[in-house]
Enzyme design. Sequence first.
Site, PDB file in Angstrom:
ATOM      1  N   ARG A 179       0.830  -1.233   0.000  1.00 39.85           N
ATOM      2  CA  ARG A 179       0.000   0.000   0.000  1.00 39.85           C
ATOM      3  C   ARG A 179       0.854   1.269   0.000  1.00 39.85           C
ATOM      4  NH1 ARG A 179      -2.233  -3.563  -1.303  1.00 39.85           N
ATOM      5  NH2 ARG A 179      -4.014  -4.627  -0.402  1.00 39.85           N
ATOM      6  N   SER A 229     -10.960  -1.195   3.423  1.00 38.29           N
ATOM      7  CA  SER A 229     -10.305  -1.567   4.687  1.00 38.29           C
ATOM      8  C   SER A 229      -9.872  -0.297   5.408  1.00 38.29           C
ATOM      9  CB  SER A 229      -9.055  -2.408   4.414  1.00 38.29           C
ATOM     10  OG  SER A 229      -9.434  -3.590   3.769  1.00 38.29           O
ATOM     11  N   GLU A 299      -5.340   2.750   6.807  1.00 36.76           N
ATOM     12  CA  GLU A 299      -5.083   2.618   5.359  1.00 36.76           C
ATOM     13  C   GLU A 299      -5.761   3.781   4.634  1.00 36.76           C
ATOM     14  OE1 GLU A 299      -5.350  -1.226   3.498  1.00 36.76           O
ATOM     15  OE2 GLU A 299      -6.209  -0.364   1.673  1.00 36.76           O
TER      16      GLU A 299
END
Length: 307
Positions: A179, A229, A299
């Site tokens: 990520r 998420s 995130e």
Amino acid sequence: MNSVFQLAETLKKLCPQLELRENEPLSHHTSFRIGGPVTLMALPKSKEEAALALRTAANLGIDPILLGRGSNLLVADEGIEGFALKYVSTLDSLQQEGPCELVAGAGLALAQVAVYAMEHALSGLEFAHGIPGSLGGAVFMNAGAYDGEMAQVVSEVCCLTKQGEEELLSAEQMGFSYRHSVFSDGSRLIVSVRLTLREGKREDIQAKMAELMERRRSKQPLEYPSAGSTFKRPTGYFAGTLIEQAGLKGASIGGAQVSEKHAGFVINTGSATCEDVLRLMRSVRQIVQMDTGVILEPEVQMIGCSL
Ligand SMILES: Cc1cc2nc3c(=O)[nH]c(=O)nc-3n(C[C@H](O)[C@H](O)[C@H](O)COP(=O)(O)OP(=O)(O)OC[C@H]3O[C@@H](n4cnc5c(N)ncnc54)[C@H](O)[C@@H]3O)c2cc1C
């Protein structure tokens, strides 16, 4: 004169066709349906328009906020006093080059690019089909699912610096990790992306995409607004499992709720504010840390707010 106002006036003169919106509600641009207005938003439809907008903003000392399709964003309820730039691409920007390469505008939906690849019997983007958001946002985030991630397919990116200068980055220069990418510092606007795929069978690709979409539908609360998420996967754990084990499934503050279907998602049950989401995230993080010692990192990208 206020510099954002000056920016709007200058852009109107220099580039009358550039789409500008004043006091644009950012809740209209986020999958969470949360976020107050931004003073000025530009929606450039070409690299040239984007370069002009960036250059003009830089000359006035304005640092633009870069938006994709808003599927990983949490924006402050009071909005942003400043300038946001959302790059728009149409299907004309999507082309096959050579037997296995696609070049696509960064503003396209990732799903559109995955479907195009399937229609051209190109395999490699099956994992990406169900990830909401734009191609540019997916490269920025190194988005991934079901053992796939953008790092596996991105071979070159054309971007603009915040001064409006063009740069071409190769795969090696993109610094992909979980990520994360070289773009994560927010200093460049991604405008187009070259993807290197492999030959496949259209029916197999389509079947894989349908299978993964079904898995997603059965496990994720797609019927509610969310930003996917909420927390990154901590090394050795799954955030959703830690949150579920802490007994937090269904926990809510205001209109924000830890999804009953998937504890890794905070959903907006209808009237959630950014403050509701932040308060819920803070208590989830605190309880999980007390229970397990693991510190959850968000995130979701925050604009105008922080945990
Ligand atoms: C229901 C749901 C399911 C999801 N499932 C997944 C999943 O399986 N895997 C996964 O990885 N993510 C998932 N996500 C999160 C999200 O879809 C991805 O992170 C997506 O790649 C973000 O793209 P975006 O265009 O919406 O970016 P945005 O949310 O608009 O922006 C995210 C970041 O990217 C930057 N950015 C966006 N576009 C550009 C650009 N052109 N140039 C430079 N910077 C840019 C922004 O500044 C911001 O910091 C999910 C989200 C939802 C709502």
